[in-house]
Design a protein around this motif. Structure first.
Motif, PDB file in Angstrom:
ATOM      1  N   ARG A 208       0.820  -1.207   0.000  1.00  0.00           N
ATOM      2  CA  ARG A 208       0.000   0.000   0.000  1.00  0.00           C
ATOM      3  C   ARG A 208       0.856   1.260   0.000  1.00  0.00           C
ATOM      4  O   ARG A 208       0.585   2.227  -0.730  1.00  0.00           O
ATOM      5  CB  ARG A 208      -0.927  -0.011   1.214  1.00  0.00           C
ATOM      6  N   SER A 209       1.904   1.271   0.816  1.00  0.00           N
ATOM      7  CA  SER A 209       2.736   2.462   0.943  1.00  0.00           C
ATOM      8  C   SER A 209       3.572   2.696  -0.306  1.00  0.00           C
ATOM      9  O   SER A 209       3.691   3.833  -0.791  1.00  0.00           O
ATOM     10  CB  SER A 209       3.646   2.339   2.166  1.00  0.00           C
ATOM     11  N   ARG A 220       2.687   0.291 -11.028  1.00  0.00           N
ATOM     12  CA  ARG A 220       1.663  -0.204 -10.114  1.00  0.00           C
ATOM     13  C   ARG A 220       2.239  -1.255  -9.158  1.00  0.00           C
ATOM     14  O   ARG A 220       3.109  -2.033  -9.536  1.00  0.00           O
ATOM     15  CB  ARG A 220       0.495  -0.786 -10.902  1.00  0.00           C
ATOM     16  N   VAL A 221       1.736  -1.243  -7.919  1.00  0.00           N
ATOM     17  CA  VAL A 221       2.187  -2.181  -6.890  1.00  0.00           C
ATOM     18  C   VAL A 221       0.959  -2.823  -6.250  1.00  0.00           C
ATOM     19  O   VAL A 221       0.105  -2.122  -5.693  1.00  0.00           O
ATOM     20  CB  VAL A 221       3.014  -1.476  -5.797  1.00  0.00           C
ATOM     21  N   SER A 273      -5.229  -4.446 -15.680  1.00  0.00           N
ATOM     22  CA  SER A 273      -5.325  -3.847 -14.344  1.00  0.00           C
ATOM     23  C   SER A 273      -4.699  -2.453 -14.281  1.00  0.00           C
ATOM     24  O   SER A 273      -4.127  -2.063 -13.268  1.00  0.00           O
ATOM     25  CB  SER A 273      -4.647  -4.757 -13.310  1.00  0.00           C
ATOM     26  N   THR A 274      -4.837  -1.685 -15.352  1.00  0.00           N
ATOM     27  CA  THR A 274      -4.195  -0.368 -15.405  1.00  0.00           C
ATOM     28  C   THR A 274      -4.732   0.608 -14.358  1.00  0.00           C
ATOM     29  O   THR A 274      -4.075   1.609 -14.053  1.00  0.00           O
ATOM     30  CB  THR A 274      -4.365   0.257 -16.794  1.00  0.00           C
ATOM     31  N   TYR A 275      -5.910   0.343 -13.789  1.00  0.00           N
ATOM     32  CA  TYR A 275      -6.488   1.237 -12.770  1.00  0.00           C
ATOM     33  C   TYR A 275      -6.479   0.582 -11.396  1.00  0.00           C
ATOM     34  O   TYR A 275      -7.271   0.911 -10.525  1.00  0.00           O
ATOM     35  CB  TYR A 275      -7.915   1.618 -13.180  1.00  0.00           C
ATOM     36  N   VAL A 276      -5.546  -0.342 -11.201  1.00  0.00           N
ATOM     37  CA  VAL A 276      -5.462  -1.083  -9.941  1.00  0.00           C
ATOM     38  C   VAL A 276      -4.068  -0.916  -9.353  1.00  0.00           C
ATOM     39  O   VAL A 276      -3.071  -1.304  -9.975  1.00  0.00           O
ATOM     40  CB  VAL A 276      -5.749  -2.588 -10.156  1.00  0.00           C
ATOM     41  N   THR A 277      -3.973  -0.335  -8.164  1.00  0.00           N
ATOM     42  CA  THR A 277      -2.697  -0.268  -7.453  1.00  0.00           C
ATOM     43  C   THR A 277      -2.951  -0.172  -5.952  1.00  0.00           C
ATOM     44  O   THR A 277      -4.002   0.324  -5.525  1.00  0.00           O
ATOM     45  CB  THR A 277      -1.835   0.918  -7.948  1.00  0.00           C
ATOM     46  N   GLY A 278      -2.032  -0.700  -5.174  1.00  0.00           N
ATOM     47  CA  GLY A 278      -2.170  -0.710  -3.719  1.00  0.00           C
ATOM     48  C   GLY A 278      -3.185  -1.699  -3.192  1.00  0.00           C
ATOM     49  O   GLY A 278      -3.598  -1.621  -2.035  1.00  0.00           O
ATOM     50  N   GLN A 279      -3.559  -2.679  -4.005  1.00  0.00           N
ATOM     51  CA  GLN A 279      -4.648  -3.590  -3.646  1.00  0.00           C
ATOM     52  C   GLN A 279      -4.149  -5.002  -3.378  1.00  0.00           C
ATOM     53  O   GLN A 279      -3.028  -5.371  -3.719  1.00  0.00           O
ATOM     54  CB  GLN A 279      -5.687  -3.629  -4.776  1.00  0.00           C
TER      55      GLN A 279
END
Length: 291
Positions: A208-209, A220-221, A273-279
Motif C-alpha cells: 500500500r505504501s 503499479r504495486v 489492471s491499469t487502474y489497480v494499485t495498492g490492492q
C-alpha cells in the motif's frame, strides 16, 4: 480445469513431511497442479520481462508458466532446489518463452543487487517483479521464537522485497508492475505462525505504501493473498496430520492449487489492471476478508 478435478487431487494427498525448507516439489505426493491446460494465453505480456522469486516451485512455478503462455520472458530466482528449477525452466520453454534461472539467497542485499544486474545484462529490461520467496517456521510457543528465527523469517519474507524492489526500480518504466505475495494470515492472524504472519502484514503495508510512493511514475504495486495452497512449503513446515487436513476448514473444504492463483498474477502484470494499485487479491477458498 473443473472444480471436481481439483477436489479429486486434494483427496489423494496423504500425510507427508519434508525435512528442509522451502521444500521440494518433486518430493510431494501428489505434485501440485502448476499448469492448468485449460488456460490459454492471449499475448497479454508479449515483450515483457518478469522476475519471479521462489520461481522454482509452488506459486512461483505456476506464475512463471502462466506468464510464458502470455508471451513474457522469465527469470526465476530460487534458493537451492535445482531439480525443481530445471523442471520449471523446461515448462516455461515448452511454451516458446525464453527463461533463465538464478540460484541465490534473496535475503542478502548484495545477492539482490547482483540478481537485477544479471537480469538486465541478459534481457536488457525488466517490467514485472514478482516478490514471492518465503519461509515459515511454525511455533506454538511465542516465547520460543528465537532471534535467529525471527531474523531469518523477516530477512527472507520482507527484507528481500525491499532489497529487490530498490534494485529493480531504476529499471522499471511507466506501465510496469510489482506484485508481492502476501497471505491470508496477514488479515486473520495465525497463532502458530506469529513471525510469518507479521511479515505478511508488513508486506500488505509495504504494498500500500509503495504504491502511493511511486504512483506518479506510473508503476503499479499490488499483492496476492493466498489461503491454503498446496506448495512445498506445506510438507516442509507442518506435521503430517496438518498436511493431510490442509484447507479442510475453508468454505470449499479443500486446499487450493498453485494454478488457481496464476491468473491473478497475470491480471496484475497486464494492461487489464491499469487502474489497480495498492490492492490485494484474496484467493483463499472462501475466507471473508474485511480489508
Amino acid at each position: 480445469m473443473a472444480r471436481d478435478e481439483f477436489e479429486k487431487i486434494d483427496e489423494q494427498v496423504e500425510p507427508q513431511e519434508q525435512s528442509t525448507q522451502p521444500g521440494s516439489e518433486k518430493q510431494m505426493n501428489p505434485e501440485p497442479i502448476y499448469d492448468d491446460k485449460d488456460y490459454r494465453g492471449s499475448g497479454k505480456l508479449e515483450g515483457k520481462v518478469a522476475l519471479i522469486t521462489g520461481g522454482d516451485s509452488g506459486i512461483g512455478r505456476a506464475v512463471a508458466v502462466a506468464y510464458a503462455k502470455e508471451g513474457a520472458s522469465i527469470a526465476i530466482a530460487y534458493l537451492d532446489e535445482h531439480e525443481d528449477a530445471k523442471k520449471t525452466i523446461a515448462a516455461i520453454e515448452s511454451y516458446g518463452a525464453k527463461a533463465i534461472k538464478f540460484a541465490t539467497d534473496v535475503s542478502d542485499v548484495e545477492n539482490c543487487n547482483q540478481l537485477i544486474v544479471d537480469i538486465i545484462s541478459e534481457f536488457g529490461q525488466l517490467n514485472v517483479l514478482v516478490n514471492n520467496a518465503g519461509k515459515q517456521f511454525p511455533q506454538d510457543d511465542f516465547l520460543a521464537i528465537s532471534p535467529d528465527q525471527l531474523m531469518e523469517t523477516f530477512s527472507t519474507n520482507i527484507f528481500s522485497m525491499f532489497y529487490l524492489t530498490q534494485a529493480a526500480l531504476p529499471h522499471l518504466q511507466k506501465g510496469d508492475s510489482i506484485i508481492n505475495t502476501s497471505s491470508v494470515t496477514a488479515y486473520r492472524g495465525a497463532p502458530g505462525l506469529i513471525d510469518y504472519s507479521s511479515t505478511k502484514g508488513a508486506i500488505t503495508s509495504f504494498t500500500r505504501s509503495l504504491s502511493a510512493n511511486i504512483a506518479e511514475q506510473g508503476i503499479r504495486v499490488n499483492s496476492v493473498a493466498p489461503g491454503p495452497i498446496w506448495t512445498p512449503l506445506i510438507p516442509s513446515t507442518f506435521d503430517a496430520e496438518k498436511v493431510k487436513n490442509q484447507g479442510n476448514d475453508t468454505l470449499m473444504e479443500r486446499r487450493g492449487q498453485p494454478s488457481e492463483l496464476a491468473p491473478a498474477y497475470v491480471y496484475l502484470a497486464s494492461k487489464d489492471s491499469t487502474y489497480v494499485t495498492g490492492q490485494a487479491i484474496h484467493i483463499n477458498g472462501g475466507d471473508y476478508i474485511s480489508s
